[in-house]
Design a protein around this motif. Structure first.
Motif, mmCIF file in Angstrom:
data_model
loop_
_atom_site.group_PDB
_atom_site.id
_atom_site.type_symbol
_atom_site.label_atom_id
_atom_site.label_comp_id
_atom_site.label_asym_id
_atom_site.label_seq_id
_atom_site.Cartn_x
_atom_site.Cartn_y
_atom_site.Cartn_z
ATOM 1 N N GLY A 13 0.803 -1.213 0.000
ATOM 2 C CA GLY A 13 0.000 0.000 0.000
ATOM 3 C C GLY A 13 0.833 1.258 0.000
ATOM 4 O O GLY A 13 0.607 2.173 -0.774
ATOM 5 N N SER A 14 1.822 1.297 0.892
ATOM 6 C CA SER A 14 2.693 2.460 0.960
ATOM 7 C C SER A 14 3.959 2.095 1.716
ATOM 8 O O SER A 14 4.042 1.017 2.327
ATOM 9 N N LYS A 15 4.910 2.977 1.684
ATOM 10 C CA LYS A 15 6.146 2.730 2.428
ATOM 11 C C LYS A 15 5.868 2.659 3.924
ATOM 12 O O LYS A 15 6.371 1.783 4.615
ATOM 13 N N ASP A 16 5.065 3.588 4.415
ATOM 14 C CA ASP A 16 4.750 3.598 5.839
ATOM 15 C C ASP A 16 4.002 2.338 6.253
ATOM 16 O O ASP A 16 4.214 1.821 7.355
ATOM 17 N N ALA A 17 3.131 1.862 5.384
ATOM 18 C CA ALA A 17 2.379 0.653 5.709
ATOM 19 C C ALA A 17 3.313 -0.547 5.790
ATOM 20 O O ALA A 17 3.138 -1.439 6.623
ATOM 21 N N LEU A 18 4.297 -0.576 4.914
ATOM 22 C CA LEU A 18 5.307 -1.644 4.969
ATOM 23 C C LEU A 18 6.040 -1.599 6.303
ATOM 24 O O LEU A 18 6.198 -2.621 6.985
ATOM 25 N N LEU A 19 6.477 -0.413 6.677
ATOM 26 C CA LEU A 19 7.157 -0.239 7.949
ATOM 27 C C LEU A 19 6.284 -0.712 9.104
ATOM 28 O O LEU A 19 6.746 -1.414 10.007
ATOM 29 N N PHE A 20 5.030 -0.297 9.047
ATOM 30 C CA PHE A 20 4.117 -0.644 10.128
ATOM 31 C C PHE A 20 3.889 -2.145 10.187
ATOM 32 O O PHE A 20 3.743 -2.729 11.259
ATOM 33 N N ASP A 21 3.875 -2.767 9.037
ATOM 34 C CA ASP A 21 3.690 -4.209 8.958
ATOM 35 C C ASP A 21 4.855 -4.944 9.627
ATOM 36 O O ASP A 21 4.654 -5.845 10.436
ATOM 37 N N ILE A 22 6.059 -4.537 9.275
ATOM 38 C CA ILE A 22 7.236 -5.133 9.908
ATOM 39 C C ILE A 22 7.186 -4.923 11.412
ATOM 40 O O ILE A 22 7.380 -5.841 12.210
ATOM 41 N N PHE A 23 6.894 -3.681 11.779
ATOM 42 C CA PHE A 23 6.830 -3.329 13.194
ATOM 43 C C PHE A 23 5.826 -4.204 13.947
ATOM 44 O O PHE A 23 6.139 -4.759 15.006
ATOM 45 N N MET A 31 19.745 -10.914 19.796
ATOM 46 C CA MET A 31 20.951 -10.165 19.455
ATOM 47 C C MET A 31 22.151 -11.037 19.107
ATOM 48 O O MET A 31 23.265 -10.535 18.932
ATOM 49 N N ASP A 32 21.943 -12.316 18.993
ATOM 50 C CA ASP A 32 23.028 -13.199 18.569
ATOM 51 C C ASP A 32 23.597 -12.702 17.238
ATOM 52 O O ASP A 32 22.892 -12.654 16.233
ATOM 53 N N PRO A 33 24.881 -12.344 17.233
ATOM 54 C CA PRO A 33 25.479 -11.777 16.013
ATOM 55 C C PRO A 33 25.393 -12.727 14.826
ATOM 56 O O PRO A 33 25.399 -12.282 13.681
ATOM 57 N N LYS A 34 25.295 -13.996 15.119
ATOM 58 C CA LYS A 34 25.238 -14.949 14.008
ATOM 59 C C LYS A 34 23.807 -15.198 13.519
ATOM 60 O O LYS A 34 23.599 -15.667 12.414
ATOM 61 N N GLY A 35 22.838 -14.872 14.355
ATOM 62 C CA GLY A 35 21.460 -15.146 13.982
ATOM 63 C C GLY A 35 20.899 -14.094 13.039
ATOM 64 O O GLY A 35 21.408 -12.975 12.963
ATOM 65 N N GLU A 36 19.853 -14.474 12.327
ATOM 66 C CA GLU A 36 19.250 -13.521 11.387
ATOM 67 C C GLU A 36 18.177 -12.672 12.082
ATOM 68 O O GLU A 36 17.538 -11.840 11.454
ATOM 69 N N ARG A 37 18.014 -12.886 13.383
ATOM 70 C CA ARG A 37 17.052 -12.079 14.135
ATOM 71 C C ARG A 37 17.664 -10.788 14.619
ATOM 72 O O ARG A 37 16.962 -9.927 15.159
ATOM 73 N N LEU A 38 18.945 -10.651 14.451
ATOM 74 C CA LEU A 38 19.631 -9.442 14.910
ATOM 75 C C LEU A 38 19.005 -8.195 14.289
ATOM 76 O O LEU A 38 18.807 -7.173 14.961
ATOM 77 N N VAL A 39 18.687 -8.290 13.017
ATOM 78 C CA VAL A 39 18.099 -7.122 12.366
ATOM 79 C C VAL A 39 16.716 -6.822 12.928
ATOM 80 O O VAL A 39 16.306 -5.656 12.985
ATOM 81 N N SER A 40 16.007 -7.852 13.366
ATOM 82 C CA SER A 40 14.672 -7.614 13.911
ATOM 83 C C SER A 40 14.735 -6.767 15.177
ATOM 84 O O SER A 40 13.972 -5.806 15.334
#
Lengths: 229, 229
Positions: free
Chosen positions: B70-80, B123-132
Motif C-alpha cells: 500500500g505504501s512505504k509507511d504501511a510496509l514499515l508498520f507491517d514489519i513493526f 541479538m546473537d550476532p550470528k542469527g538472522e534475528r539481529l536485524v529484527s
DNA sequence: CTGTGGTCCAAACAAGCGTTCGAAACCGTC
DNA sequence: GACGGTTTCGAACGCTTGTTTGGACCACAG
C-alpha cells in the motif's frame, strides 16, 4: 565560495544561551535559527524537520541557514558540538570535584553522580535546556554520519569515567566495569519524551511530575546498586 | 528458569519467518521486500532508506512496495507489528512460565528475565534475528507517528510486568517500581549497533565479542540489583 | 482458443527537499 | 549623500522522494 562568514562565536567561556546578547543583527538572526532548529529537531527528529520549517519557526528567510551555517547538516553539527561540549564540561567539572574531595579515589556513587546529574539536570520541564538534552539524545540514534563518527570515536571524555570506575572497583573484572558503565549510560539515554510519556501512561500518572533532584537520586541509586551488587 | 529458548519457538500458525515458503510467486516477492526492508531499516534508519533502495536490494520492481503493502509507511508498520507481536509473545510466555513455577508470585529476577531475555536472545550476532531487534529499537525513536502512537498507548503488554513487579516488591512504593522498570527497559533499548561499537572502542575490544547468555545474565544482574537494593 | 484476474514492469508524475542566485536593503564610514 | 561590504529576500534550480499509471506478461478456467 567567498562568503562572508561572521567571525562569530567561539566565546571564551561557556554560555548557557547560544550567543551573547549585544551582538550585531546578523548574529541575532544566526541565534534565532540556532534556537529554532534545536527546538524543532528535539521535538520532531532530524529528518522530520526541513530547512523551511526551521526558517519559518525562526521568522527568517529561507536562505539564512545556508548563509550563516553553510548547510543544514553543518547547522546540526554546530548545535551538536556546542551542546556536547557544554555537557562534557559539566561532567568533567563534577568528576574533578569528586576527585578533589575524595583524594583522587572517589567512590562509585560520586562518579555516577558526575555522569548522570548534568544531563538530567537539563531535563527540568520548566527550563529551556530540556530541548538541548532531547536534541543530544536524538543525535545518538538519528544523527548524521558525521555526528555518529564523533560519538563512536571520541571516547576520551568517557574514558575519564571508566578509569575512575576501574579504580573505584578494584575487585571487579574490567569487562564488568565497562558493561555496567554502558548500562548506566542507558538510563540517561532512554529519557526521550516518548519513553517518559509511555512510563506515565503505564503508571497512570504516578510518574508524570517528577522532581529533578529526586529523579537523579533514583537513577544514581539504581546504577550504584548495579555496580556494587 | 527455562531459558533454553530456541530462536524460533513459535506456536502453530504464526511464523517466525515472514511468510510460509510454498506460496505463489507473488508472496515470494512480498517476502523479498519484507526482508530487504527490515534489514536496510535496521542498518541505516527509517528515513535513510528509500523505496528505491529497498526494491533494489530485494531485486524487485519499484512499484512492488505500493502494490503489496500500500505504501512505504504501511510496509514499515507491517514489519513493526509482526516483530512486536513476536517479541511480546515470547515475553508473555516466559512470564507465564515464571508464574507457573513460582505459584503466581515470581521473584523479581524471574520477571526481569522474562522482560530482558527475549529481545537480547535475538541479538546473537550470528542469527538472522539481529536485524529484527535493531529494527524494533530504531522504531522507538525514529518510527512513524503511527508506530509511536502504538508504543505509547498500548501498555497492556507492559502492565503484566509492572503488575508482577508490584506483587514481587510489596515493600516498595509503586512509584519506585515504575521508575525501576523504566530503567530496566533502558538497558535493552540502549543496545544499538552504534552504542555497542562505542563501548567496544572504550573498552579497547574487551567487550567486543559477547556471549548472549552471559550478556543476558549481566543485564538481569544489574537490573535486579537496582530493584532489590 | 479466448478471456480473466493477478502480478510485474518501465515510465512518468507531483511534491518536497536542500541549495543557489541576483538583486534589494541595510549598515557604518568617508 | 554616495560608497563598499554585509545581510536579507523572493525566486528559482536540480534533484530525490513516494506514488500512480497503463500496458505487458502469465497461469489457468471456460
Amino acid at each position: 565560495m567567498s562568503q562572508g562568514f561572521k567571525p562569530e562565536d567561539m566565546d571564551g567561556q561557556d554560555t548557557a544561551e547560544p550567543l551573547p546578547l549585544n551582538e550585531t543583527e546578523a548574529a541575532a538572526t544566526r541565534n534565532l535559527v540556532f534556537v529554532a532548529a534545536e527546538r524543532l529537531f528535539a521535538l520532531h527528529g532530524f529528518q522530520g524537520v526541513s530547512v523551511r520549517d526551521i526558517t519559518a519557526e525562526a521568522g527568517v528567510n529561507l536562505a539564512s541557514i545556508n548563509y550563516h551555517f553553510g548547510s543544514k547538516d553543518a547547522l546540526l553539527f554546530d548545535i551538536f558540538n556546542r551542546r556536547t561540549a557544554e555537557l562534557n564540561r559539566l561532567r568533567a567539572k563534577m568528576l574533578h570535584e569528586a576527585n578533589s574531595t575524595h583524594a583522587g579515589k572517589p567512590p562509585v556513587r560520586a562518579i555516577l553522580q558526575a555522569l548522570i546529574a548534568p544531563p538530567v539536570l537539563w531535563m527540568d520541564p520548566k527550563g529551556e535546556r530540556l530541548v538541548s538534552v532531547q536534541f543530544l539524545i536524538r543525535a545518538r540514534s538519528e544523527g548524521t554520519d558525521q555526528m555518529r563518527d564523533v560519538l563512536r570515536s571520541d571516547v576520551s571524555h568517557l574514558r575519564r569515567f571508566s578509569d575512575a570506575l576501574l579504580v573505584a572497583c578494584p575487585n571487579l573484572a574490567p569487562e564488568d566495569v565497562y558493561w555496567r558503565l554502558h548500562f548506566s549510560l542507558a538510563l540517561v539515554h532512554n529519557n526521550r519524551f516518548a519513553e517518559l510519556d509511555r512510563l506515565s501512561t503505564l503508571s497512570e500518572g504516578l510518574t508524570r511530575e517528577y522532581e529533578i533532584e529526586r529523579l537523579i537520586a533514583r537513577m544514581v541509586d539504581f546504577a550504584e546498586a548495579g555496580f556494587l551488587r
